[in-house]
Motif scaffolding. Structure first.
Motif, PDB file in Angstrom:
ATOM      1  N   CYS A   1      28.066 -15.262  43.615  1.00 43.52           N
ATOM      2  CA  CYS A   1      29.309 -15.645  42.923  1.00 43.52           C
ATOM      3  C   CYS A   1      30.498 -15.277  43.809  1.00 43.52           C
ATOM      4  O   CYS A   1      30.894 -14.101  43.875  1.00 43.52           O
TER       5      CYS A   1
ATOM      6  N   ASN B   1      30.249 -20.483  40.062  1.00 39.57           N
ATOM      7  CA  ASN B   1      31.676 -20.511  39.718  1.00 39.57           C
ATOM      8  C   ASN B   1      32.078 -19.394  38.767  1.00 39.57           C
ATOM      9  O   ASN B   1      33.147 -19.460  38.150  1.00 39.57           O
TER      10      ASN B   1
ATOM     11  N   GLU C   1      31.805 -19.725  33.531  1.00 41.39           N
ATOM     12  CA  GLU C   1      32.856 -18.974  34.209  1.00 41.39           C
ATOM     13  C   GLU C   1      32.950 -17.534  33.732  1.00 41.39           C
ATOM     14  O   GLU C   1      33.372 -16.662  34.492  1.00 41.39           O
TER      15      GLU C   1
ATOM     16  N   SER D   1      36.902 -12.856  39.798  1.00 44.62           N
ATOM     17  CA  SER D   1      38.251 -12.296  39.743  1.00 44.62           C
ATOM     18  C   SER D   1      38.354 -11.116  38.783  1.00 44.62           C
ATOM     19  O   SER D   1      39.361 -10.404  38.805  1.00 44.62           O
TER      20      SER D   1
ATOM     21  N   LYS E   1      33.727 -16.353  37.161  1.00 47.03           N
ATOM     22  CA  LYS E   1      34.994 -15.682  37.426  1.00 47.03           C
ATOM     23  C   LYS E   1      35.079 -14.306  36.780  1.00 47.03           C
ATOM     24  O   LYS E   1      35.775 -13.422  37.296  1.00 47.03           O
TER      25      LYS E   1
ATOM     26  N   ASN F   1      33.625 -16.509  43.511  1.00 49.84           N
ATOM     27  CA  ASN F   1      34.940 -16.699  42.893  1.00 49.84           C
ATOM     28  C   ASN F   1      35.258 -15.650  41.843  1.00 49.84           C
ATOM     29  O   ASN F   1      36.117 -15.868  40.987  1.00 49.84           O
TER      30      ASN F   1
END
Length: 484
Positions: free
Chosen positions: A298, A275, A248, A302, A277, A300
């Protein structure tokens, strides 16, 4: 029916409260319980009460409540204060001792080789014995250059439940021992690599693919931070092949990553880590093609923090528009990337962290500050971290805008902002009540201490002076990775 039920519940509550009040009043005077009126059908029988009721002591708090309190300490205090707090909590009672010991020795920072050696040699004493018996170590930081890797090997043997390991240097061969001894490891960070017994990078790279221990170890990681030197290019490519969907957080923590290495590893990370982040890359040669391949694989993401000097404003705008839930964004602001700041002010997301350090933004004119003020005004409501180091043209209006529109600001970097005055800082401290840390130069830190004196200590505001400083991304708390 509902009306009758509500009336019955109300009568029951009133009768119970009257009975309790009467019992407490008479027991204080006569030191004996008073039973409820047997003629009343609504009153409930009370348990015998002897003497004045005692308040619940903090020494006998439930373990679940203690753990909740200690998790709060773990996430809010710095390592030194956290150690003192947990050490004091172990002296309260046996219950506090058992719970606080798990937190005290579950997250350890060894800042020198001498401290690490003492920690390892006192295994029969109270400190080392507690760790050896219970295996409480969950997270270890060892920021010391250790070419022999003896400390790391010893720590791994006494910490089978280790979940987070952060080291300055590690042998590639030692990594295999780490993954074998710590099956629960989910976060691994190493700033540099070496080879034991004269091994070379080509030999290790060839044996890496056929080693199931290393392959499975990297495949289970959720957070990975690597320092990539030109001599370990093949090794990092093997790591990129081995990482898998659980990853992540990915950090590439060296500025001088060769362009050929980036060309090899970025498509691999994008393919194997759907996944992901958080992506934090300090390489100055990261280009638009690398970022485009990452964004395609990717979905996802953030948090994206880039230190590249060749990223175009179009790429930055694409990042902000493609990910509406973006929480963190960082890029060096210069004449080429300055137009992206205007796009963020117009239709960008509401960021929690914004890192835009520079050597002076674009040309250093008043328009630059106006654009930054517009960005804070329109998109600063949720801002918690802001790095505007190098803004030598910034004036007090920027701090006043932060005070009015960034109420949740916690960390602020102002290295190189020399035109800010007392008026702006007074407005900042008045409006941003959650501000914890200001990163600035030593001269500005002295001015602030002279201006505000003990008011800074009362608020718990820290002044950290650094010549150069980059705010860290919004990383997870220690409890998220360690499971404490």
């Amino acid at each position: 029916m509902p009306k009758t039920f509500e009336q019955a519940a109300k009568r029951l509550y009133l009768a119970l409260s009257d009975s309790v009040s009467s019992a407490l009043k008479h027991s204080r005077n006569n030191n004996r319980p008073v039973p409820p009126d047997p003629a009343s059908t609504d009153a409930l029988p009370l348990a015998p009460h002897h003497g004045t009721p005692q308040r619940l002591s903090s020494h006998h708090l439930p373990t679940e409540l203690l753990r909740h309190i200690f998790r709060f300490l773990l996430s809010t205090l710095d390592p030194a204060a956290r150690t003192r707090a947990f050490a004091t909590c172990t002296l309260v009672s046996k219950t506090w001792n058992a719970t606080a010991t798990e937190f005290l020795w579950g997250d350890v920072c060894l800042w020198s080789k001498g401290v690490a050696a003492k920690f390892l040699t006192c295994r029969n004493a109270s400190i080392g014995g507690a760790v050896a018996r219970a295996g409480k170590l969950r997270r270890v930081e060892y920021h010391q250059w250790d070419p022999d890797a003896t400390i790391i090997n010893a720590l791994v043997l006494m910490a089978p439940r280790l979940r987070v390991l952060e080291v300055e240097f590690i042998h590639v061969e030692t990594m295999r021992d780490v993954f074998g001894a710590c099956p629960n490891l989910v976060s691994f960070s190493a700033r540099d690599f070496g080879f034991r017994n004269g091994g070379n990078e080509m030999m290790v790279g060839q044996g890496f693919a056929s080693d199931p221990m290393l392959t499975s170890g990297f495949a289970k990681l959720k957070a990975l931070s690597l320092g990539i030197r030109p001599t370990v290019t093949n090794l990092i490519a093997r790591v990129a092949y081995s990482v898998a969907a659980p990853l992540e957080h990915l950090t590439l923590s060296r500025r001088s990553i060769p362009l050929e290495t980036l060309d090899r590893i970025m498509p691999l990370f994008a393919r194997n880590c759907p996944n992901l982040k958080l992506f934090h890359c300090k390489a100055v040669d990261l280009n638009d093609n690398h970022v485009a391949s990452l964004l395609a694989g990717c979905k996802n993401l953030s948090q994206i923090f880039l230190h590249s000097i060749v990223i175009s404003p179009t790429t930055i705008t694409t990042i902000a528009t493609r990910f509406p839930n973006l929480k963190g964004l960082g890029f060096p602001l210069s004449g080429s990337t300055y137009p992206a700041l205007k796009q963020l002010a117009t239709n960008g997301p509401y960021l929690h962290a914004l890192h835009i350090p520079s050597g002076g933004f674009a040309a250093g004119h008043a328009d630059d500050e106006s654009t930054l003020v517009d960005l804070i005004f329109s998109r600063g409501a949720q801002l918690r971290q802001l790095d505007i180091s190098g803004g030598h043209f910034l004036i007090d209006r920027t701090l006043e805008c932060l005070a009015n529109h960034a109420k949740d600001l916690e960390r602020l970097a102002l290295v190189g902002c020399s035109q800010l005055t007392e008026r702006g800082f007074r407005a900042l401290l008045k409006g941003c009540r959650k501000l914890k840390v200001i990163y600035c130069e030593e001269e500005l830190a002295g001015r602030l201490r002279k201006m505000f004196g003990r008011n800074l200590e009362k608020r718990g505001l820290q002044l950290v002076w650094r010549r150069r400083f980059k705010l860290v991304p919004l990383m997870p708390s220690s409890t998220e990775w360690t499971g404490l």
